[in-house]
Design a protein around this motif. Sequence first.
Motif, PDB file in Angstrom:
ATOM      1  N   ALA A 122     -21.364  17.697  10.871  1.00 58.00           N
ATOM      2  CA  ALA A 122     -20.306  17.792   9.878  1.00 58.00           C
ATOM      3  C   ALA A 122     -19.516  19.086  10.033  1.00 58.00           C
ATOM      4  O   ALA A 122     -20.073  20.144  10.344  1.00 58.00           O
ATOM      5  N   LEU A 123     -18.221  18.985   9.784  1.00 61.89           N
ATOM      6  CA  LEU A 123     -17.333  20.145   9.911  1.00 61.89           C
ATOM      7  C   LEU A 123     -17.808  21.311   9.051  1.00 61.89           C
ATOM      8  O   LEU A 123     -17.714  22.471   9.463  1.00 61.89           O
ATOM      9  N   ILE A 124     -18.343  21.025   7.869  1.00 60.01           N
ATOM     10  CA  ILE A 124     -18.790  22.099   6.986  1.00 60.01           C
ATOM     11  C   ILE A 124     -19.929  22.899   7.610  1.00 60.01           C
ATOM     12  O   ILE A 124     -20.119  24.077   7.300  1.00 60.01           O
ATOM     13  N   GLU A 125     -20.693  22.279   8.522  1.00 61.57           N
ATOM     14  CA  GLU A 125     -21.804  22.949   9.188  1.00 61.57           C
ATOM     15  C   GLU A 125     -21.368  23.693  10.444  1.00 61.57           C
ATOM     16  O   GLU A 125     -22.005  24.677  10.837  1.00 61.57           O
ATOM     17  N   THR A 126     -20.310  23.230  11.074  1.00 64.16           N
ATOM     18  CA  THR A 126     -19.958  23.743  12.405  1.00 64.16           C
ATOM     19  C   THR A 126     -18.736  24.648  12.427  1.00 64.16           C
ATOM     20  O   THR A 126     -18.531  25.379  13.399  1.00 64.16           O
ATOM     21  N   GLY A 128     -17.835  27.401  11.110  1.00 67.42           N
ATOM     22  CA  GLY A 128     -18.055  28.827  11.297  1.00 67.42           C
ATOM     23  C   GLY A 128     -18.464  29.211  12.699  1.00 67.42           C
ATOM     24  O   GLY A 128     -18.382  30.397  13.073  1.00 67.42           O
ATOM     25  N   THR A 129     -18.892  28.255  13.512  1.00 70.56           N
ATOM     26  CA  THR A 129     -19.332  28.548  14.883  1.00 70.56           C
ATOM     27  C   THR A 129     -18.198  28.388  15.892  1.00 70.56           C
ATOM     28  O   THR A 129     -18.375  28.740  17.061  1.00 70.56           O
ATOM     29  N   LEU A 130     -17.051  27.859  15.470  1.00 71.82           N
ATOM     30  CA  LEU A 130     -15.955  27.594  16.389  1.00 71.82           C
ATOM     31  C   LEU A 130     -15.104  28.840  16.613  1.00 71.82           C
ATOM     32  O   LEU A 130     -14.956  29.680  15.715  1.00 71.82           O
ATOM     33  N   THR A 131     -14.533  28.939  17.791  1.00 70.90           N
ATOM     34  CA  THR A 131     -13.572  30.003  18.055  1.00 70.90           C
ATOM     35  C   THR A 131     -12.276  29.705  17.306  1.00 70.90           C
ATOM     36  O   THR A 131     -12.046  28.580  16.832  1.00 70.90           O
ATOM     37  N   ARG A 132     -11.387  30.688  17.220  1.00 65.32           N
ATOM     38  CA  ARG A 132     -10.113  30.478  16.550  1.00 65.32           C
ATOM     39  C   ARG A 132      -9.321  29.354  17.204  1.00 65.32           C
ATOM     40  O   ARG A 132      -8.724  28.515  16.516  1.00 65.32           O
ATOM     41  N   GLU A 133      -9.352  29.296  18.537  1.00 65.94           N
ATOM     42  CA  GLU A 133      -8.617  28.253  19.248  1.00 65.94           C
ATOM     43  C   GLU A 133      -9.248  26.886  19.015  1.00 65.94           C
ATOM     44  O   GLU A 133      -8.540  25.877  18.849  1.00 65.94           O
ATOM     45  N   GLN A 134     -10.570  26.817  18.992  1.00 66.28           N
ATOM     46  CA  GLN A 134     -11.242  25.549  18.707  1.00 66.28           C
ATOM     47  C   GLN A 134     -10.912  25.063  17.301  1.00 66.28           C
ATOM     48  O   GLN A 134     -10.694  23.867  17.084  1.00 66.28           O
ATOM     49  N   ASP A 220     -17.773  17.339  17.688  1.00 68.89           N
ATOM     50  CA  ASP A 220     -18.590  17.601  18.866  1.00 68.89           C
ATOM     51  C   ASP A 220     -18.767  19.112  19.008  1.00 68.89           C
ATOM     52  O   ASP A 220     -18.069  19.890  18.352  1.00 68.89           O
ATOM     53  N   PRO A 221     -19.684  19.553  19.891  1.00 67.15           N
ATOM     54  CA  PRO A 221     -19.875  20.996  20.073  1.00 67.15           C
ATOM     55  C   PRO A 221     -18.612  21.755  20.467  1.00 67.15           C
ATOM     56  O   PRO A 221     -18.475  22.937  20.133  1.00 67.15           O
ATOM     57  N   ASP A 222     -17.669  21.097  21.145  1.00 58.58           N
ATOM     58  CA  ASP A 222     -16.437  21.788  21.549  1.00 58.58           C
ATOM     59  C   ASP A 222     -15.359  21.760  20.465  1.00 58.58           C
ATOM     60  O   ASP A 222     -14.258  22.280  20.659  1.00 58.58           O
ATOM     61  N   GLY A 223     -15.676  21.160  19.326  1.00 55.76           N
ATOM     62  CA  GLY A 223     -14.725  21.111  18.222  1.00 55.76           C
ATOM     63  C   GLY A 223     -13.905  19.851  18.130  1.00 55.76           C
ATOM     64  O   GLY A 223     -13.127  19.681  17.188  1.00 55.76           O
TER      65      GLY A 223
END
Length: 319
Positions: A122-126, A128-134, A220-223
């Motif tokens: 879920a987006l709410i979980e992930t 914070g782990t994404l880069t600004r570009e992701q 997905d892991p890459d956003g």
Amino acid sequence: MARMSDWPNSSVRERHAAVSTSPDVLRSLVRRATGDDLDQVARIVEGYDNEVYRVRTRSGQRVFVRIRRFGGGLESAKCEARMIERARSVGVPGPEILLLDQVRIDATDYPVMVQRGVPGRALIETYGTLTREQRRRSLSELGSLIARLNSLRADADWRDGFRTEIGNRRDERAAVLSAGFGSDEFAAMITALEGYVDHSSDGHAAMCHGDLGPRHIFLDPDGSISGVIDFGDTHPAAPLHDLAVLRVRGSGVGGAGLDLAPVLTGYGALTTPDFRRRLDLHTLMISLSSLGIGVDEGDEACIFRETARIRTLLKEIRR
């Protein structure tokens, strides 16, 4: 920084604590849906409508059993299923439906839907782990998916439903005033909403998800967006409805909330002052509804968050 509500809140937890489904019933449903035997089960206590179980079968299939315990009959479940299939037909990655039927529990028939789990988290979980570009790419893709959903036109006039919602907000006057608003502020909100709908010349409705928030969008892991779930609140509404819901539900994600600009870029919106005012008015409607629920359930974080948002919206609308 917006304060996040503890979710599920006590009202939702109490609702779910009152019901449960036996392992034998779950095993039968999973076998019918997948042809496989149940291996692991986890209860998910979240949401107002469904009793939900996350299931892993012996062959490794991941499915979700959703029993509509708290409102809405089989026709409502069928409407949700039709919307999922329509969304998938325009490239929105909704879940695959494996079974739609009724199940008898304690002498009562309840609609049940078994869905294959969408990939990712879920987006709410992930988020914070994404880069600004992701994040930018994810939100732009999300805007594009909302536009695809809105391409599914409905044979309805969104202004009718909007006027009904204005009536509902009027009925919640006491709740709004208890959150610290004055009678003149409440009157200004209702007047702005009524003026907007009365002067809207295009009433063509789109099919909307209805509850498009960060718990229902998977990455997905890459956003990249890998799934959109929980179409139980789908209904014909103004095309801006899902954008307004996302704006409200996305508060506090990543600390500052979701950045609306890339969502609007992906959506293809011309962010003129008129467009922003219309979006602000739809957001006001959703935020007032959330405030009413927060007051009713004693959710202090929700009351704090929505009160601040409504005051900001009211200033913008009055300009």
